[in-house]
Write a protein that holds these residues in place. Structure first.
Motif, PDB file in Angstrom:
ATOM      1  N   VAL A  84      -1.549   2.692   5.134  1.00 50.05           N
ATOM      2  CA  VAL A  84      -0.405   2.921   4.255  1.00 50.05           C
ATOM      3  C   VAL A  84       0.854   2.877   5.107  1.00 50.05           C
ATOM      4  O   VAL A  84       1.120   3.804   5.876  1.00 50.05           O
ATOM      5  N   PRO A  85       1.632   1.802   5.004  1.00 48.87           N
ATOM      6  CA  PRO A  85       2.837   1.710   5.833  1.00 48.87           C
ATOM      7  C   PRO A  85       3.901   2.686   5.348  1.00 48.87           C
ATOM      8  O   PRO A  85       3.910   3.078   4.186  1.00 48.87           O
ATOM      9  N   ALA A  86       4.799   3.046   6.251  1.00 48.16           N
ATOM     10  CA  ALA A  86       5.947   3.853   5.850  1.00 48.16           C
ATOM     11  C   ALA A  86       6.809   3.004   4.920  1.00 48.16           C
ATOM     12  O   ALA A  86       6.904   1.782   5.109  1.00 48.16           O
ATOM     13  N   THR A  87       7.388   3.640   3.897  1.00 48.01           N
ATOM     14  CA  THR A  87       8.216   2.841   2.971  1.00 48.01           C
ATOM     15  C   THR A  87       9.680   3.272   3.051  1.00 48.01           C
ATOM     16  O   THR A  87       9.989   4.340   3.533  1.00 48.01           O
ATOM     17  N   TYR A  94      -6.241   4.524  -7.526  1.00 50.53           N
ATOM     18  CA  TYR A  94      -5.819   3.160  -7.910  1.00 50.53           C
ATOM     19  C   TYR A  94      -5.640   3.030  -9.422  1.00 50.53           C
ATOM     20  O   TYR A  94      -4.948   2.138  -9.882  1.00 50.53           O
ATOM     21  N   VAL A  95      -6.253   3.930 -10.194  1.00 49.09           N
ATOM     22  CA  VAL A  95      -6.076   3.867 -11.655  1.00 49.09           C
ATOM     23  C   VAL A  95      -4.599   4.125 -12.007  1.00 49.09           C
ATOM     24  O   VAL A  95      -4.029   3.455 -12.880  1.00 49.09           O
ATOM     25  N   ALA A  96      -3.978   5.045 -11.307  1.00 49.15           N
ATOM     26  CA  ALA A  96      -2.552   5.325 -11.574  1.00 49.15           C
ATOM     27  C   ALA A  96      -1.706   4.093 -11.246  1.00 49.15           C
ATOM     28  O   ALA A  96      -0.796   3.721 -12.011  1.00 49.15           O
ATOM     29  N   ARG A  97      -2.016   3.433 -10.122  1.00 48.56           N
ATOM     30  CA  ARG A  97      -1.246   2.209  -9.786  1.00 48.56           C
ATOM     31  C   ARG A  97      -1.505   1.115 -10.819  1.00 48.56           C
ATOM     32  O   ARG A  97      -0.619   0.328 -11.146  1.00 48.56           O
ATOM     33  N   TRP A  98      -2.731   1.060 -11.331  1.00 48.97           N
ATOM     34  CA  TRP A  98      -3.007   0.041 -12.356  1.00 48.97           C
ATOM     35  C   TRP A  98      -2.156   0.288 -13.607  1.00 48.97           C
ATOM     36  O   TRP A  98      -1.640  -0.644 -14.218  1.00 48.97           O
ATOM     37  N   ASN A 150       0.794  -1.228   0.000  1.00 47.17           N
ATOM     38  CA  ASN A 150       0.000   0.000   0.000  1.00 47.17           C
ATOM     39  C   ASN A 150       0.829   1.282   0.000  1.00 47.17           C
ATOM     40  O   ASN A 150       0.317   2.343  -0.338  1.00 47.17           O
ATOM     41  N   GLY A 151       2.091   1.197   0.403  1.00 44.32           N
ATOM     42  CA  GLY A 151       2.890   2.426   0.492  1.00 44.32           C
ATOM     43  C   GLY A 151       3.398   2.929  -0.851  1.00 44.32           C
ATOM     44  O   GLY A 151       3.850   4.073  -0.941  1.00 44.32           O
ATOM     45  N   PHE A 152       3.328   2.103  -1.881  1.00 45.19           N
ATOM     46  CA  PHE A 152       3.961   2.468  -3.158  1.00 45.19           C
ATOM     47  C   PHE A 152       2.912   3.067  -4.094  1.00 45.19           C
ATOM     48  O   PHE A 152       2.380   2.414  -4.985  1.00 45.19           O
ATOM     49  N   LEU A 153       2.640   4.345  -3.870  1.00 47.23           N
ATOM     50  CA  LEU A 153       1.539   5.006  -4.560  1.00 47.23           C
ATOM     51  C   LEU A 153       2.005   5.725  -5.817  1.00 47.23           C
ATOM     52  O   LEU A 153       1.188   6.053  -6.677  1.00 47.23           O
ATOM     53  N   GLU A 154       3.290   5.986  -5.910  1.00 49.82           N
ATOM     54  CA  GLU A 154       3.821   6.688  -7.083  1.00 49.82           C
ATOM     55  C   GLU A 154       4.453   5.683  -8.041  1.00 49.82           C
ATOM     56  O   GLU A 154       5.001   4.669  -7.621  1.00 49.82           O
ATOM     57  N   ALA A 176       6.668   2.374  -7.109  1.00 47.79           N
ATOM     58  CA  ALA A 176       6.021   1.070  -7.319  1.00 47.79           C
ATOM     59  C   ALA A 176       6.886   0.176  -8.206  1.00 47.79           C
ATOM     60  O   ALA A 176       7.060  -1.022  -7.919  1.00 47.79           O
ATOM     61  N   LEU A 177       7.456   0.757  -9.260  1.00 46.09           N
ATOM     62  CA  LEU A 177       8.335  -0.049 -10.131  1.00 46.09           C
ATOM     63  C   LEU A 177       9.530  -0.581  -9.341  1.00 46.09           C
ATOM     64  O   LEU A 177       9.923  -1.743  -9.471  1.00 46.09           O
TER      65      LEU A 177
END
Ligand SMILES: NC(=O)C1=CN([C@@H]2O[C@H](COP(=O)(O)OP(=O)(O)OC[C@H]3O[C@@H](n4cnc5c(N)ncnc54)[C@H](OP(=O)(O)O)[C@@H]3O)[C@@H](O)[C@H]2O)C=CC1
Ligand SMILES: O=C(O)C(=O)[C@@H](O)[C@H](O)C(=O)CO
Length: 278
Positions: free
Chosen positions: A275-278, A117-121, A78-82, A86-87
């Protein structure tokens, strides 16, 4: 025992029965997954959130099994929103798992009150295009979330992994998946053990000469969902694997379906915002 496969909407085959590793401690994961392989499981469901991908990777390496013989799923935490974060997180998962691709990569939670969530998709679509995942999907997506992906993105999710068990049939999310060609994966398929004392399941188990866990898991299989019960106990791993040499009648299926209480064991996806700290 041969585990049947289901064909995902991009042609990839997924074993209908797998092994989940939520709450398997990282230091125990290699040994537990090796035992699961001995029992016959060839589909492992892990997640960045579980902290045990390296243990799954170590088991894969030590098992002697060919990479192509094991279906591996992991989930974007959940922490990887950008996009770039995320990559990077997916690359770390592949390193931990010791592979250049997973079979299935999921967005773990939609987090509709936190981020788009569309951006993560779209990030998962890139991983898929680049060959880092043979299939991509979502987890804990509600019908409205699936419909937004249909309207705004290119690749249809291959699966939606949601909470389903006799006390939570989750009909709406399953129906939305069926409408869109998305396979449902049922998480916490025995409700972490909470359904196992149910008098209806006990009665049916007695009548078919199986355990309540086997009857519950067989109910999922006959409904066409994918399941991956978790157990660190060898005898239960074996019990949960023995699902393909008996059948439930239409009446038994209906009686189990009638146990629905709309009762979640886990968080509600519409409001879950961890959202955990990353
Ligand atoms: N996407 C998501 O948000 C989520 C995904 N998941 C996935 O689903 C998998 C399964 O769900 P999970 O929450 O682990 O719950 P399960 O419904 O698989 O239940 C696991 C619990 O039941 C016990 N158990 C297992 N088999 C038996 C049996 N035959 N008889 C009696 N008790 C038994 C286990 O004990 P013991 O281990 O001590 O034997 C453990 O306490 C997870 O491991 C994970 O991969 C789960 C939750 C959320
Ligand atoms: O197991 C999972 O995949 C989960 O997402 C759960 O851990 C979930 O986050 C939860 O139960 C939080 O309390």
């Amino acid at each position: 025992m041969t585990v049947p496969t289901l064909t995902l909407n991009n042609g990839v085959e997924i074993p209908q029965l797998g092994f989940g590793v939520f709450q398997v401690p990282p230091q125990d994961t290699k040994g537990v997954v090796l035992e699961a392989f001995e029992v016959g499981y060839r589909h492992i469901d892990t997640a960045q959130m579980y902290g045990n991908e390296a243990g799954v990777g170590a088991a894969l390496a030590e098992s002697g099994l060919s990479r192509d013989d094991v279906f591996v799923t992991t989930k974007l935490n959940n922490g990887f929103l950008e996009h770039d974060a995320a990559l990077d997180a997916v690359k770390r998962s592949l390193d931990a798992l010791g592979t250049d691709h997973v079979d299935l990569l999921l967005i773990h939670w939609p987090l509709p009150t936190v981020a788009d969530y569309v951006a993560r998709w779209r990030t998962l679509e890139q991983v898929y295009a680049d060959g880092g995942a043979r299939a991509i999907g979502v987890s804990n997506f509600q019908p409205a979330h699936l419909h937004r992906l249909r309207d705004e993105t290119t690749v249809t999710p291959a699966v939606n992994q949601i909470e389903v068990h006799p006390y939570l049939r989750n009909d709406e999310a399953r129906a939305a998946g069926q409408e869109l060609g998305i396979v449902t994966e049922a998480w916490s398929p025995i409700a972490q053990g909470k359904v196992l004392d149910d008098p209806v399941l006990l009665r049916i188990a007695e009548s078919v000469g199986r355990t309540p866990a086997q009857v519950t898991l067989r109910w999922h299989v006959q409904r066409g969902d994918v399941v991956f019960p978790k157990s660190v106990t060898r005898s239960r791993m074996e019990e949960n694997f023995a699902l393909f040499d008996f059948e439930l009648s239409a009446t038994d299926m209906a009686d189990i379906g009638a146990l629905d209480r709309h009762e979640r064991t886990g968080p509600d996806p519409d409001v879950f915002d961890y959202v955990p700290a990353t």
